[in-house]
Write a protein that holds these residues in place. Structure first.
Motif, PDB file in Angstrom:
ATOM      1  N   PHE A   1      -1.338 -24.362 -12.580  1.00 51.42           N
ATOM      2  CA  PHE A   1      -0.716 -25.315 -11.657  1.00 51.42           C
ATOM      3  C   PHE A   1      -1.811 -26.089 -10.931  1.00 51.42           C
ATOM      4  N   THR A   2      -1.767 -27.418 -11.014  1.00 59.60           N
ATOM      5  CA  THR A   2      -2.758 -28.272 -10.370  1.00 59.60           C
ATOM      6  C   THR A   2      -2.296 -28.643  -8.956  1.00 59.60           C
TER       7      THR A   2
ATOM      8  N   GLN B   1      -4.057 -21.229 -10.556  1.00 59.18           N
ATOM      9  CA  GLN B   1      -3.899 -22.362  -9.646  1.00 59.18           C
ATOM     10  C   GLN B   1      -5.253 -23.025  -9.416  1.00 59.18           C
TER      11      GLN B   1
ATOM     12  N   ASN C   1      -2.943 -27.420  -6.247  1.00 62.06           N
ATOM     13  CA  ASN C   1      -2.605 -26.237  -5.444  1.00 62.06           C
ATOM     14  C   ASN C   1      -1.099 -26.028  -5.340  1.00 62.06           C
TER      15      ASN C   1
ATOM     16  N   THR D   1       2.581 -24.434  -6.263  1.00 62.37           N
ATOM     17  CA  THR D   1       3.025 -23.077  -6.567  1.00 62.37           C
ATOM     18  C   THR D   1       4.371 -23.126  -7.291  1.00 62.37           C
TER      19      THR D   1
END
Length: 335
Positions: free
Chosen positions: A103-104, A126, A106, A108
């Motif tokens: 996941f870019t 992440q 940051n 979630t």
């Protein structure tokens, strides 16, 4: 770039990806936020996949063997599915063996996504990087991991900005030649064993095969010397593109050596051809100066100037003009 990373042949895992020590503009800034039991999963493909179609329910051509990359669009859709209570497509995704999900920004994942990933023991990573930047960095790294490699016995030096791979039989003087080049202000990349990596299918990058004993040289009669300690950090570099191959060989009086430079020879590594010079070695020949000259001459060739061809053309012009004058002045006056 050539990174100090495990080779794909040795199985490259998700944990290896997290542990890669890269700095500044190459750093991935990755950390694990879920599915830690799956960190030993193998990454078997250098490609990435954006699973937008998959999480929408289309799994006909789902590239599950790739790293799954989630950006703002995918996360927004995950939140929509969570709000609607429609999580079947998410659970279906984890019925496939996925190396990891990243996941870019940051971002979630949703609670249901977390639970499904934990149940499937799929690592969830992440990063604070934006999707485009992270993708380009990761693709560069994976292209190195899965790039073809081979090791050769030789010495790699940088001479006037040109990467020169010096080859030859044992005892012909490869290390001694490299030592003289270092003394003259050039830089050592690797001695004895050079690992060659083919990047992008047409570029050869050379580095030392062993990082622990890198930048050491074996000189017969002297032993092992540390180039960094003797000459300083200016005399070394970790990697260099190979642009010229020089093969040293004992002088053979029965062999015809190229004296004009018109004959172009090439050495092939991993399917890539590199210009090659064969330099005979005998007492009295200053090989380091010859290699320096060869490096400057090769740079001129890359700039479009070929000394041998120009010399040949000038000779042909001179012969033609001289022959014309001979014919003209050899005729008797008719009048």
């Amino acid at each position: 770039m050539f990174y100090d990373i495990p080779m794909a042949e040795k199985q490259f895992t998700v944990l290896d990806l997290i542990d890669i020590d890269l700095k500044e503009h190459n750093s991935l800034n990755l950390h694990c936020i879920g599915g830690r039991k799956g960190l030993s999963r193998e990454i078997a493909s250098p490609d990435l996949n954006h699973p937008g179609l998959a999480i929408s329910g289309f799994y006909n051509i789902f590239a599950h063997q790739r790293i799954q990359l989630f950006g703002r669009g995918e996360v927004a859709y995950l939140n929509k599915l969570e709000a609607e209570g429609n999580q079947d497509t998410i659970r279906q995704m984890f019925t496939y063996i996925i190396p990891c999900c990243i996941f870019t920004y940051n971002l979630t994942p949703t609670r249901t996504f977390f639970e499904a990933a934990e149940a499937a023991e799929c690592p969830v990573l992440q990063t604070d990087l934006e999707t485009a930047d992270f993708s380009s960095r990761l693709m560069r790294i994976l292209s190195n991991v899965f790039a073809p490699r081979q090791s050769v016995h030789g010495v790699l030096v940088e001479v006037y900005g040109l990467g020169i791979l010096i080859l030859g039989d044992s005892g012909v003087g490869k290390s001694e030649t490299a030592l003289e080049l270092i003394e003259r202000g050039h830089r050592l990349v690797a001695d004895d064993v050079v690992e060659i990596l083919c990047v992008n299918g047409n570029t050869l990058i050379g580095a030392g095969a062993n990082k622990i004993i890198g930048h050491h040289m074996e000189i017969r009669g002297l032993g092992i010397i540390n180039i960094t300690h003797l000459f300083g950090v200016r005399a070394i570099r970790d990697q260099k593109r190979i642009q010229l191959v020089v093969k040293l060989e004992e002088w053979d009086s029965s062999k015809m050596y190229d004296r004009l430079g018109m004959e172009e020879k090439f050495a092939e590594f991993l399917g890539v051809s590199i210009p090659k010079l064969e330099i005979p070695v005998k007492p009295g020949r200053n090989i380091p100066i010859i290699i320096e000259t060869a490096a400057m001459n090769e740079r001129l060739k890359k700039m479009g100037y070929n000394s041998a061809r120009e010399f040949n053309q000038n000779i042909l012009k001179w012969i033609e003009s001289d022959a014309t004058r001979s014919v003209y002045f050899g005729q008797d006056d008719i009048i």
